[in-house]
Design an enzyme around this catalytic site. Structure first.
Site, short mmCIF file in Angstrom:
data_model
loop_
_atom_site.label_atom_id
_atom_site.label_comp_id
_atom_site.label_asym_id
_atom_site.label_seq_id
_atom_site.Cartn_x
_atom_site.Cartn_y
_atom_site.Cartn_z
N GLU A 219 0.86 -1.38 0.02
CA GLU A 219 -0.12 0.08 0.11
C GLU A 219 0.91 1.29 -0.02
OE1 GLU A 219 -3.22 0.07 2.68
OE2 GLU A 219 -4.18 -1.99 1.88
N GLU A 320 -6.09 -7.89 0.01
CA GLU A 320 -6.89 -7.58 1.43
C GLU A 320 -8.18 -7.12 0.90
OE1 GLU A 320 -5.02 -4.61 3.82
OE2 GLU A 320 -3.15 -5.50 3.55
#
Length: 400
Positions: A219, A320
């Site tokens: 991320e 995720e």
């Protein structure tokens, strides 16, 4: 990853990479092959807060460690002092995810774990005069991967906490940094040294034998204009350094690691932009409708998930996702978990249907102390929202 990968023309260039059932079988010590089903997709869970603690996930465990009120691992170690912190974290590492947890995952039809780690696991990379992180984690990572390998689980190791922090004010980086300090050459170099070291450990230590993928950063900032150096410098050098480490060990190309990056849909630009060879590349997408600006209705959530096409780069794993909904409605009567299990069952099925159009999925996370199964796979199974037979989801026909 999947046994039929070599048959997919779009992915034919990956046919000799290290993926389950393509060039290497994964079996447990009793001979079980978790990738031998007709489905064959990645079906996994993240081990959130195991080696990179996110206090919001497990406030009681955080407090029990003596870290209550601290925002991140960096802050807790600073507060406790190195020796006391090392003891507290060692106790946590030995108890949060156990061998019994891994056996439970297998019993639920899961075949993969994603293990978030921080660069500080290679302790000589830490600036001892200015950085504060727990020490001794490698032994526990080795044990965990050994148990997972024995169980027949495929393993992805993810650089979740990068040097300098890849995003600001977020404990998943291991620190609550005011700015993202990762995007500069000297920090890239520290991350590259971590990747080389991790690659060598994976190939030389039998406990890591089921690790087939290494994610080079989790991320990054979702602004392509701010992370150009990551795409132009860090990603190409990550490929070079990982491959050089493997070549120095005379690793057969069929046993190379997959090198994973966030995909274009994540918002950090095209990860392939400066790569001259993507032969062993893999991609990660994180899909949280909670923050996606989707119309907040049950029908909208189901239809959005059913129609998701997350194929900007291939092969993509949705690394995720969860069942959580926007904070503004999550405890309203129409969305509360206890009284809306039928919806959450259907939404889980819809998301699985979408993500298995790609290479599969990894739920965030395996366990939590939130009293909310929408963030905890283990709790969602206990609540009857997620079935232990994942193949049964097709029978719900949620997406038609």
């Amino acid at each position: 990853m999947i046994r039929r990968l070599a048959a997919l023309s779009a992915l034919s260039g990956l046919a000799t990479a290290w993926l389950p059932e393509v060039n290497k079988k994964i079996t447990s010590t009793n001979g079980t092959n978790l990738f031998s089903s007709s489905n064959g997709k990645i079906r996994g869970v993240n081990l959130g807060s195991q080696f990179v603690f996110e206090p919001w996930i497990a406030e009681k465990a955080w407090s029990d460690m003596g870290c209550g009120g601290q925002k991140s691992e960096f802050d807790c170690v600073s507060s406790l002092g190195q020796a006391k912190a090392n003891g507290a974290f060692a106790s946590h590492w030995g108890s949060w995810i156990t061998q019994d947890d891994l056996a439970e995952m297998v019993s639920y039809g899961l075949n993969t774990i994603r293990v978030p780690v921080g660069y500080w696991m290679r302790e000589d990379l830490v600036y001892s005069d200015s950085e504060h992180f727990p020490q001794g984690g490698l032994q526990y990572l080795e044990n965990l991967c050994g148990w997972a390998s024995d169980a027949g689980l495929y393993i992805i190791i993810d650089l979740h906490g990068a040097p300098g922090a890849q995003t600001p004010q977020n404990p998943f980086t291991g620190q609550y940094a005011p700015t993202a300090g990762f995007y500069q050459d000297y920090q890239f170099e520290r991350a590259l040294k971590f990747l080389e070291w991790m690659t060598t450990n994976i190939h030389q230590n039998d406990k890591f034998r089921n690790v087939g993928m290494l994610e080079v950063v989790n991320e990054p900032v979702q602004d392509a204009g701010k992370v150009g150096s990551m795409r132009s410098t860090y990603y190409p050098n990550a490929f070079k350094r990982i491959r050089a480490a493997e070549q120095s060990l005379n690793i057969d190309r069929n046993n190379y690691l997959h090198i994973q990056m966030m995909d274009r849909l994540w918002g950090s630009g095209d990860p392939n932009e400066s790569l001259t060879d993507t032969y062993y590349a893999a991609y990660d997408d994180h899909r949280y409708l909670k923050w996606a600006g989707v119309a907040v209705s049950k029908d909208s959530y189901i239809s959005t998930s059913c129609s998701d096409q997350l194929n900007s780069n291939t092969p993509t794993i949705v690394g995720e996702w969860s069942l959580s909904v926007p904070d503004s409605v999550q405890w309203n009567s129409d969305w509360a978990p206890d009284s809306n299990k039928d919806f959450y069952k259907k939404w889980f099925a819809a998301q699985v249907t979408a993500y298995e159009k790609q290479q599969g999925w990894i739920f965030w996370t395996w366990k939590a102390q939130l009293g909310d199964y929408r963030w905890s796979y283990q709790d969602a199974v206990a609540a009857g929202v997620i079935p232990t037979d994942l193949n049964s989801l097709a029978g719900l026909k949620v997406c038609g």
